[in-house]
Design a protein around this motif. Sequence first.
Motif, PDB file in Angstrom:
ATOM      1  N   GLU A  25     -11.673  19.800   1.460  1.00 47.73           N
ATOM      2  CA  GLU A  25     -10.465  20.579   1.224  1.00 47.73           C
ATOM      3  C   GLU A  25     -10.606  21.239  -0.139  1.00 47.73           C
ATOM      4  OE1 GLU A  25      -7.785  17.346   1.321  1.00 47.73           O
ATOM      5  OE2 GLU A  25      -8.024  17.037   3.472  1.00 47.73           O
ATOM      6  N   VAL A  26     -10.365  22.543  -0.181  1.00 48.47           N
ATOM      7  CA  VAL A  26     -10.370  23.263  -1.448  1.00 48.47           C
ATOM      8  C   VAL A  26      -8.955  23.754  -1.725  1.00 48.47           C
ATOM      9  CG1 VAL A  26     -12.802  23.943  -1.347  1.00 48.47           C
ATOM     10  CG2 VAL A  26     -11.072  25.458  -0.374  1.00 48.47           C
ATOM     11  N   ILE A  27      -8.589  23.744  -2.982  1.00 42.49           N
ATOM     12  CA  ILE A  27      -7.276  24.217  -3.404  1.00 42.49           C
ATOM     13  C   ILE A  27      -7.412  25.686  -3.785  1.00 42.49           C
ATOM     14  CG2 ILE A  27      -5.347  23.860  -5.004  1.00 42.49           C
ATOM     15  CD1 ILE A  27      -6.058  21.418  -3.181  1.00 42.49           C
ATOM     16  N   VAL A  28      -6.532  26.516  -3.214  1.00 48.08           N
ATOM     17  CA  VAL A  28      -6.523  27.951  -3.511  1.00 48.08           C
ATOM     18  C   VAL A  28      -5.149  28.324  -4.074  1.00 48.08           C
ATOM     19  CG1 VAL A  28      -8.238  28.460  -1.731  1.00 48.08           C
ATOM     20  CG2 VAL A  28      -5.815  28.615  -1.172  1.00 48.08           C
ATOM     21  N   ALA A  29      -5.035  29.507  -4.611  1.00 47.87           N
ATOM     22  CA  ALA A  29      -3.763  29.972  -5.174  1.00 47.87           C
ATOM     23  C   ALA A  29      -2.666  29.929  -4.112  1.00 47.87           C
ATOM     24  CB  ALA A  29      -3.917  31.389  -5.709  1.00 47.87           C
ATOM     25  N   ALA A  30      -1.488  29.495  -4.517  1.00 45.48           N
ATOM     26  CA  ALA A  30      -0.372  29.367  -3.585  1.00 45.48           C
ATOM     27  C   ALA A  30       0.047  30.708  -2.994  1.00 45.48           C
ATOM     28  CB  ALA A  30       0.820  28.712  -4.289  1.00 45.48           C
ATOM     29  N   ASP A  31      -0.214  31.779  -3.718  1.00 43.12           N
ATOM     30  CA  ASP A  31       0.183  33.101  -3.216  1.00 43.12           C
ATOM     31  C   ASP A  31      -0.952  33.838  -2.499  1.00 43.12           C
ATOM     32  OD1 ASP A  31      -1.363  33.599  -5.459  1.00 43.12           O
ATOM     33  OD2 ASP A  31       0.022  35.032  -6.353  1.00 43.12           O
ATOM     34  N   ALA A  32      -2.051  33.136  -2.221  1.00 45.01           N
ATOM     35  CA  ALA A  32      -3.172  33.763  -1.501  1.00 45.01           C
ATOM     36  C   ALA A  32      -2.755  34.042  -0.054  1.00 45.01           C
ATOM     37  CB  ALA A  32      -4.396  32.853  -1.527  1.00 45.01           C
ATOM     38  N   THR A  33      -3.183  35.170   0.462  1.00 45.73           N
ATOM     39  CA  THR A  33      -2.934  35.466   1.874  1.00 45.73           C
ATOM     40  C   THR A  33      -3.853  34.599   2.719  1.00 45.73           C
ATOM     41  OG1 THR A  33      -4.608  37.197   2.028  1.00 45.73           O
ATOM     42  CG2 THR A  33      -2.386  37.875   1.302  1.00 45.73           C
ATOM     43  N   ALA A  34      -3.590  34.553   4.009  1.00 53.76           N
ATOM     44  CA  ALA A  34      -4.462  33.801   4.921  1.00 53.76           C
ATOM     45  C   ALA A  34      -5.877  34.352   4.858  1.00 53.76           C
ATOM     46  CB  ALA A  34      -3.923  33.856   6.344  1.00 53.76           C
ATOM     47  N   VAL A  35      -6.013  35.657   4.773  1.00 57.04           N
ATOM     48  CA  VAL A  35      -7.339  36.283   4.704  1.00 57.04           C
ATOM     49  C   VAL A  35      -8.041  35.887   3.413  1.00 57.04           C
ATOM     50  CG1 VAL A  35      -8.561  38.491   4.532  1.00 57.04           C
ATOM     51  CG2 VAL A  35      -6.731  38.196   6.227  1.00 57.04           C
ATOM     52  N   GLN A  36      -7.333  35.913   2.292  1.00 56.66           N
ATOM     53  CA  GLN A  36      -7.934  35.528   1.013  1.00 56.66           C
ATOM     54  C   GLN A  36      -8.343  34.058   1.013  1.00 56.66           C
ATOM     55  OE1 GLN A  36      -4.574  36.777  -1.327  1.00 56.66           O
ATOM     56  NE2 GLN A  36      -5.607  38.641  -2.034  1.00 56.66           N
ATOM     57  N   ALA A  37      -7.484  33.192   1.526  1.00 58.16           N
ATOM     58  CA  ALA A  37      -7.808  31.761   1.584  1.00 58.16           C
ATOM     59  C   ALA A  37      -9.023  31.532   2.465  1.00 58.16           C
ATOM     60  CB  ALA A  37      -6.607  30.971   2.094  1.00 58.16           C
ATOM     61  N   HIS A  38      -9.101  32.265   3.566  1.00 57.96           N
ATOM     62  CA  HIS A  38     -10.258  32.144   4.461  1.00 57.96           C
ATOM     63  C   HIS A  38     -11.532  32.602   3.760  1.00 57.96           C
ATOM     64  CE1 HIS A  38     -12.540  32.083   8.174  1.00 57.96           C
ATOM     65  NE2 HIS A  38     -12.966  33.293   7.889  1.00 57.96           N
ATOM     66  N   GLU A  39     -11.465  33.684   3.019  1.00 54.83           N
ATOM     67  CA  GLU A  39     -12.636  34.182   2.283  1.00 54.83           C
ATOM     68  C   GLU A  39     -13.113  33.161   1.263  1.00 54.83           C
ATOM     69  OE1 GLU A  39     -11.207  37.927   0.797  1.00 54.83           O
ATOM     70  OE2 GLU A  39     -11.753  38.990   2.636  1.00 54.83           O
ATOM     71  N   VAL A  40     -12.184  32.501   0.584  1.00 57.75           N
ATOM     72  CA  VAL A  40     -12.550  31.455  -0.383  1.00 57.75           C
ATOM     73  C   VAL A  40     -13.218  30.299   0.340  1.00 57.75           C
ATOM     74  CG1 VAL A  40     -11.654  29.748  -2.019  1.00 57.75           C
ATOM     75  CG2 VAL A  40     -10.785  32.101  -2.066  1.00 57.75           C
ATOM     76  N   ALA A  41     -12.669  29.886   1.479  1.00 65.21           N
ATOM     77  CA  ALA A  41     -13.245  28.771   2.243  1.00 65.21           C
ATOM     78  C   ALA A  41     -14.646  29.106   2.725  1.00 65.21           C
ATOM     79  CB  ALA A  41     -12.342  28.415   3.420  1.00 65.21           C
ATOM     80  N   VAL A  42     -14.867  30.324   3.197  1.00 64.94           N
ATOM     81  CA  VAL A  42     -16.199  30.736   3.661  1.00 64.94           C
ATOM     82  C   VAL A  42     -17.183  30.763   2.493  1.00 64.94           C
ATOM     83  CG1 VAL A  42     -17.522  32.676   4.615  1.00 64.94           C
ATOM     84  CG2 VAL A  42     -15.387  31.979   5.697  1.00 64.94           C
ATOM     85  N   ALA A  43     -16.744  31.272   1.353  1.00 65.71           N
ATOM     86  CA  ALA A  43     -17.623  31.299   0.170  1.00 65.71           C
ATOM     87  C   ALA A  43     -17.970  29.886  -0.279  1.00 65.71           C
ATOM     88  CB  ALA A  43     -16.952  32.078  -0.961  1.00 65.71           C
ATOM     89  N   ALA A  44     -16.994  28.965  -0.213  1.00 64.45           N
ATOM     90  CA  ALA A  44     -17.263  27.577  -0.588  1.00 64.45           C
ATOM     91  C   ALA A  44     -18.251  26.943   0.391  1.00 64.45           C
ATOM     92  CB  ALA A  44     -15.960  26.780  -0.624  1.00 64.45           C
ATOM     93  N   GLU A  45     -18.078  27.218   1.677  1.00 65.02           N
ATOM     94  CA  GLU A  45     -19.024  26.699   2.675  1.00 65.02           C
ATOM     95  C   GLU A  45     -20.426  27.224   2.409  1.00 65.02           C
ATOM     96  OE1 GLU A  45     -19.864  26.766   7.495  1.00 65.02           O
ATOM     97  OE2 GLU A  45     -18.017  27.648   6.722  1.00 65.02           O
ATOM     98  N   HIS A  46     -20.537  28.496   2.109  1.00 64.48           N
ATOM     99  CA  HIS A  46     -21.841  29.104   1.825  1.00 64.48           C
ATOM    100  C   HIS A  46     -22.487  28.444   0.609  1.00 64.48           C
ATOM    101  CE1 HIS A  46     -24.441  32.575   0.446  1.00 64.48           C
ATOM    102  NE2 HIS A  46     -24.909  32.279   1.637  1.00 64.48           N
ATOM    103  N   SER A  47     -21.686  28.212  -0.434  1.00 63.47           N
ATOM    104  CA  SER A  47     -22.216  27.557  -1.639  1.00 63.47           C
ATOM    105  C   SER A  47     -22.717  26.149  -1.327  1.00 63.47           C
ATOM    106  CB  SER A  47     -21.135  27.483  -2.721  1.00 63.47           C
ATOM    107  OG  SER A  47     -20.799  28.760  -3.170  1.00 63.47           O
ATOM    108  N   LEU A  48     -21.947  25.413  -0.513  1.00 64.60           N
ATOM    109  CA  LEU A  48     -22.362  24.056  -0.141  1.00 64.60           C
ATOM    110  C   LEU A  48     -23.675  24.059   0.634  1.00 64.60           C
ATOM    111  CD1 LEU A  48     -18.972  22.484   0.961  1.00 64.60           C
ATOM    112  CD2 LEU A  48     -20.402  21.764  -0.966  1.00 64.60           C
ATOM    113  N   LEU A  49     -23.813  24.999   1.564  1.00 64.46           N
ATOM    114  CA  LEU A  49     -25.034  25.067   2.375  1.00 64.46           C
ATOM    115  C   LEU A  49     -26.271  25.297   1.513  1.00 64.46           C
ATOM    116  CD1 LEU A  49     -23.641  27.088   5.399  1.00 64.46           C
ATOM    117  CD2 LEU A  49     -24.449  24.712   5.439  1.00 64.46           C
TER     118      LEU A  49
END
Length: 79
Positions: A25-49
């Motif tokens: 679970e990653v914490i993102v800004a409370a005002d992030a849109t669903a698209v922005q939160a998804h982009e952060v999650a994908v970038a975090a997944e890429h970094s982990l890989l």
Amino acid sequence: LTPGVLGLGGVRLRWTGHQLRAECEVIVAADATAVQAHEVAVAAEHSLLHALPRLAAALVHADPEPQGHDHHTLLAGHR
């Protein structure tokens, strides 16, 4: 460090044969849109890989930063 990740929640790693799978679970800004939160999650997944040898897949869940409200209250009785 992944831009947009403000913190971490739970992290789980599991071996599946000779490969790892991650859930986190990653914490993102409370005002992030669903698209922005998804982009952060994908970038975090890429970094982990790239960071963890033998990591085959990661499921990254974006949670908004808490602002006096627990967004998981509905699930409390199931955990």
